[in-house]
Every structure is written in C-alpha cells, then in structure tokens.
Enzyme design. Structure first.
Site, PDB file in Angstrom:
ATOM      1  N   CYS A   1      41.472  48.006  34.373  1.00  0.00           N
ATOM      2  CA  CYS A   1      41.855  48.788  35.557  1.00  0.00           C
ATOM      3  C   CYS A   1      42.441  50.135  35.099  1.00  0.00           C
ATOM      4  CB  CYS A   1      42.850  48.022  36.416  1.00  0.00           C
ATOM      5  SG  CYS A   1      44.543  48.052  35.781  1.00  0.00           S
TER       6      CYS A   1
ATOM      7  N   ASN B   1      46.272  37.624  32.174  1.00  0.00           N
ATOM      8  CA  ASN B   1      46.886  38.146  33.396  1.00  0.00           C
ATOM      9  C   ASN B   1      47.846  37.120  33.976  1.00  0.00           C
ATOM     10  OD1 ASN B   1      44.493  36.687  33.966  1.00  0.00           O
ATOM     11  ND2 ASN B   1      44.237  37.669  35.940  1.00  0.00           N
TER      12      ASN B   1
ATOM     13  N   GLU C   1      45.470  43.027  29.606  1.00  0.00           N
ATOM     14  CA  GLU C   1      45.545  44.109  28.611  1.00  0.00           C
ATOM     15  C   GLU C   1      46.984  44.556  28.413  1.00  0.00           C
ATOM     16  OE1 GLU C   1      43.662  43.818  31.300  1.00  0.00           O
ATOM     17  OE2 GLU C   1      41.912  45.131  31.242  1.00  0.00           O
TER      18      GLU C   1
ATOM     19  N   GLU D   1      49.889  36.485  37.488  1.00  0.00           N
ATOM     20  CA  GLU D   1      50.056  36.897  38.886  1.00  0.00           C
ATOM     21  C   GLU D   1      51.417  36.482  39.434  1.00  0.00           C
ATOM     22  OE1 GLU D   1      46.500  35.624  40.970  1.00  0.00           O
ATOM     23  OE2 GLU D   1      45.350  37.221  39.997  1.00  0.00           O
TER      24      GLU D   1
ATOM     25  N   CYS E   1      45.826  50.026  33.246  1.00  0.00           N
ATOM     26  CA  CYS E   1      45.718  49.590  31.845  1.00  0.00           C
ATOM     27  C   CYS E   1      45.128  50.688  30.971  1.00  0.00           C
ATOM     28  CB  CYS E   1      44.897  48.313  31.745  1.00  0.00           C
ATOM     29  SG  CYS E   1      45.784  46.883  32.402  1.00  0.00           S
TER      30      CYS E   1
HETATM   31  N1  THU Z   1      43.176  42.089  35.992  1.00  0.00           N
HETATM   32  C1  THU Z   1      43.408  42.150  34.650  1.00  0.00           C
HETATM   33  O1  THU Z   1      44.036  41.273  34.062  1.00  0.00           O
HETATM   34  N2  THU Z   1      42.950  43.233  33.965  1.00  0.00           N
HETATM   35  C2  THU Z   1      42.279  44.269  34.547  1.00  0.00           C
HETATM   36  O2  THU Z   1      42.066  45.294  33.916  1.00  0.00           O
HETATM   37  C3  THU Z   1      41.792  44.141  35.932  1.00  0.00           C
HETATM   38  C4  THU Z   1      42.483  43.112  36.747  1.00  0.00           C
HETATM   39  C5  THU Z   1      43.688  40.931  36.742  1.00  0.00           C
HETATM   40  C6  THU Z   1      44.819  41.237  37.660  1.00  0.00           C
HETATM   41  C7  THU Z   1      44.696  40.140  38.683  1.00  0.00           C
HETATM   42  O3  THU Z   1      45.406  38.993  38.209  1.00  0.00           O
HETATM   43  C8  THU Z   1      43.225  39.808  38.710  1.00  0.00           C
HETATM   44  O4  THU Z   1      42.671  40.374  37.536  1.00  0.00           O
HETATM   45  C9  THU Z   1      42.503  40.323  39.928  1.00  0.00           C
HETATM   46  O5  THU Z   1      42.741  41.682  40.078  1.00  0.00           O
END
Ligand code: THU
Length: 139
Positions: free
Chosen positions: A93, A45, A58, A47, A96
């Site tokens: 999420c 991930n 993902e 940000e 994704c």
């Molecule tokens: N996040 C993911 O990388 N994948 C997911 O399916 C759920 C959330 C990340 C996004 C963000 O950087 C952190 O988790 C908190 O939401």
C-alpha cells in the site's frame, strides 16, 4: 538479486501467513525483509477492531528491524491473498511504500512480489513510488 535468496525470502514470507491476524478482512499478508547485515526480519498484517490501528505486514517487518537498531535494507518480499490463498501479487500500500522511502534507496531497494517460489517479479522502490518524497527532500 541471487535467485536462491529470492526463493528463500518467498518461502519465509509465505510462512508468515500463518501469523497474520485478520478477523475483519480475511486478507492475509506475509513479508520477509532482508537487511544489509544479511538478517531477515519477518512481518504479518495485524488487524484491529477499531480498523485504523491495523498494521500491514511490510511495516511490521520494518518496525521490528528499526526497533532493533537496523536501518540498512536491501529487499522485501511480500505475499498475500484472501484467506491466505496466493492468486495475485499483493503490492504494498502507499503508506508502506512511504515507510520504505524513509529507510531505503529508491534506486536500489528491491520489492519482490510473489504468488509462489516459481512465480515472482522484482521491482525497484523507484518503480512503485516514482518521485517519492524522502529524507533527502528535507533541508
Ligand atoms: N495489507 C498489508 O498487510 N499490506 C499491504 O501493503 C496492503 C494491505 C493488509 C492490511 C489489512 O489487514 C488487509 O491487508 C486488507 O487491507
């Protein structure tokens, strides 16, 4: 899926946690995406100070693969936790899951959630996105 392949995917997904860029949430996620050609595409991930441009691990993995012409996928392993500590499954999420629906057969595509090489469960996309809307639903 073959046990050894699952363990390799978990290992590689965990390795990606070190690249996770999370100055805002501290929640680190790593992914390893297995393509039909046998290649593994990795993701973390990423940000952003404006929050909404954040990309999940993902989708990072999917977009890397698709941007290289790969559109056939078998499975993805996802791991994650606060400060990279894996205590619970980090389920994908909704956004994704929808991206998976675009490229994957919901009856076949496997989602491996793990907290370690010895602790994992395998789900079909259909289980995590019942009645999903995908390309087949359009004309
Ligand atoms: N996040 C993911 O990388 N994948 C997911 O399916 C759920 C959330 C990340 C996004 C963000 O950087 C952190 O988790 C908190 O939401």
């Amino acid at each position: 899926m073959e046990e050894n392949k699952i363990r390799e995917m978990i290992r590689i997904a965990i390795e990606q946690l070190k690249y996770s860029y999370t100055p805002y949430s501290g929640f680190k996620v790593g992914a390893a995406l297995l393509a039909g050609n046998g290649e593994l595409y990795t993701g973390c991930n990423i940000e952003n100070a404006a929050y909404t441009p954040t990309n999940c691990a993902e989708r990072t993995a999917f977009f890397k693969a698709v941007s290289e012409g790969v559109r056939d996928f078998r499975a993805i392993c996802v791991v994650g936790g606060q400060d990279g500590i894996l205590t619970e499954y980090a389920a994908p999420c909704g956004v994704c899951r929808q991206v998976m629906m675009e490229f994957c057969d919901p009856d076949e595509f496997c989602i491996i959630l793990a907290t370690g090489e010895e602790q994992y469960d395998v789900f079909k996309l259909k289980e995590l996105l019942p009645l999903g809307f995908g390309p087949d639903n359009l004309g």
